[in-house]
Each structure stands twice: as structure tokens, then as C-alpha cells.
Design a protein around this motif. Structure first.
Motif, PDB file in Angstrom:
ATOM      1  N   GLU A  46     -15.196  13.465 -41.893  1.00 45.87           N
ATOM      2  CA  GLU A  46     -15.409  13.442 -40.535  1.00 45.87           C
ATOM      3  C   GLU A  46     -15.670  11.920 -40.056  1.00 45.87           C
ATOM      4  N   GLY A  47     -15.196  11.498 -39.071  1.00 48.64           N
ATOM      5  CA  GLY A  47     -15.310  10.171 -38.461  1.00 48.64           C
ATOM      6  C   GLY A  47     -14.606   8.968 -39.116  1.00 48.64           C
ATOM      7  N   ASP A  48     -15.015   7.849 -38.823  1.00 47.59           N
ATOM      8  CA  ASP A  48     -14.437   6.535 -39.141  1.00 47.59           C
ATOM      9  C   ASP A  48     -15.304   5.822 -39.928  1.00 47.59           C
ATOM     10  N   GLY A  49     -16.569   6.078 -40.346  1.00 52.52           N
ATOM     11  CA  GLY A  49     -17.479   5.325 -40.874  1.00 52.52           C
ATOM     12  C   GLY A  49     -18.611   4.843 -40.148  1.00 52.52           C
ATOM     13  N   GLY A  50     -18.738   4.946 -38.797  1.00 52.46           N
ATOM     14  CA  GLY A  50     -19.770   4.792 -37.794  1.00 52.46           C
ATOM     15  C   GLY A  50     -20.703   6.073 -37.900  1.00 52.46           C
ATOM     16  N   ALA A  51     -21.517   5.733 -36.900  1.00 49.87           N
ATOM     17  CA  ALA A  51     -22.739   6.818 -36.803  1.00 49.87           C
ATOM     18  C   ALA A  51     -22.081   8.027 -36.294  1.00 49.87           C
ATOM     19  N   GLY A  52     -22.510   9.040 -36.947  1.00 43.20           N
ATOM     20  CA  GLY A  52     -21.861  10.633 -36.906  1.00 43.20           C
ATOM     21  C   GLY A  52     -20.935  10.949 -37.819  1.00 43.20           C
ATOM     22  N   SER A  53     -20.351  10.160 -38.521  1.00 41.47           N
ATOM     23  CA  SER A  53     -19.254  10.167 -39.529  1.00 41.47           C
ATOM     24  C   SER A  53     -20.177  11.005 -40.704  1.00 41.47           C
ATOM     25  N   ILE A  54     -19.170  11.748 -41.532  1.00 43.04           N
ATOM     26  CA  ILE A  54     -19.638  12.526 -42.865  1.00 43.04           C
ATOM     27  C   ILE A  54     -18.830  11.868 -43.839  1.00 43.04           C
ATOM     28  N   LYS A  55     -19.450  11.673 -44.967  1.00 45.86           N
ATOM     29  CA  LYS A  55     -18.656  11.280 -46.362  1.00 45.86           C
ATOM     30  C   LYS A  55     -19.098  11.864 -47.464  1.00 45.86           C
TER      31      LYS A  55
END
Length: 160
Positions: A46-55
Motif C-alpha cells: 500500500e502506498g509509495d513509501g510515504g506516511a500511510g504506506s504499508i510494506k
């Protein structure tokens, strides 16, 4: 629920901005490349690496863990601070609700930096964590930081 907080820090001759880029901003590309014996892949689900992203970090075969999932809570590229939460994984989640990490890279005055890490373990019920419970994870994290440090020392133009 209880909260147990641990802090640790280490110094490195690498500039803070380079360590931040390598360990935080581009870790999904760099870490599997330089530490394939431990980490198979790191992917954003989820996301692109910023706040809120999930890795999701997928570990190499034969280790104690298969994968862990982190949510990036805050990413401050100006002050070189990242806050993220371990939200899923086959770690000690029978005892732990979540783990909140904050990592900051500060100039050390000699061109290098001091990396300060704080880990907040949010335990289930009245579970009390002991240092031994998390020692292995801390040692693996420090080992990874050293691998990145060695790579950056050997490649002074990367993340410069």
C-alpha cells in the motif's frame, strides 16, 4: 495493555542523509541486494513509501521468521526521522499487540552521524517483556545497520 520502551543508539562515519536514504527511503531496493542471506524482498503493498504506506519484508528461507508487515506512520525527510509500526508478523505476537519504532539520524560533528532508535512494545494484557525477549531482534537490526554502513563506506558515491 502495557508499554515497554527500549532505546539504543550507534554512531557511524556515514553522513546522516546517506544513512537515512539507504536504511529508510530506499531500503526496499538496497537491503535485499546487499543482505540476500537474510532478506529476500521488501515490497510496498500500500502506498509509495510515504506516511500511510504499508510494506512487507520477506525473509530468506531457513530463518526464524517468514515475513513482517510495517506501516509507516511518519516520514520526515527534512529532519531525517521515520516512525513506523510493526502491525503483522510471525514474531512474538502471542505477547505483543504492536511495536512502534522511531529512528532518527543526527549529525555527529565529524561528518558522520548518531542513529537513535526507540522501540515501544505494546503488550497484550499484563504481559511483561524482558530484555532477553527482544535481544535477538535488536541484534539483527544492528547487524543490518552495520551491513549498510560497510556498503556505503565501500561505495562513497551511493546516496551522496
Amino acid at each position: 495493555m502495557g508499554v515497554t520502551t527500549y532505546t539504543q543508539e550507534f554512531t557511524t562515519p556515514i553522513a546522516p542523509s546517506r544513512m537515512f536514504k539507504a536504511l529508510i527511503v530506499d531500503s526496499h531496493n538496497l537491503i535485499p541486494k546487499i543482505a540476500p542471506q537474510g532478506i529476500k524482498s521488501i515490497e510496498f503493498v500500500e502506498g509509495d513509501g510515504g506516511a500511510g504506506s504499508i510494506k512487507v519484508t520477506n525473509f530468506a528461507e531457513g530463518g526464524h521468521l517468514k515475513s513482517v508487515k510495517h506501516k509507516i506512520d511518519a516520514l520526515d525527510t527534512e529532519n531525517l526521522v521515520c516512525k513506523y509500526t510493526l502491525i503483522e508478523g510471525d514474531v512474538i505476537f502471542d505477547k505483543i499487540e504492536s511495536v512502534v519504532y522511531e529512528v532518527q539520524f543526527l549529525p555527529s560533528g565529524d561528518g558522520g552521524c548518531v542513529c537513535k532508535m526507540t522501540s515501544e512494545y505494546h503488550t497484550k494484557g499484563d504481559v511483561e517483556l524482558k530484555e532477553e525477549d527482544i535481544k535477538q531482534g535488536k541484534e539483527k537490526a544492528m547487524g543490518l545497520y552495520k551491513v549498510v554502513e560497510e556498503y556505503l563506506l565501500a561505495n562513497p558515491d551511493i546516496y551522496a
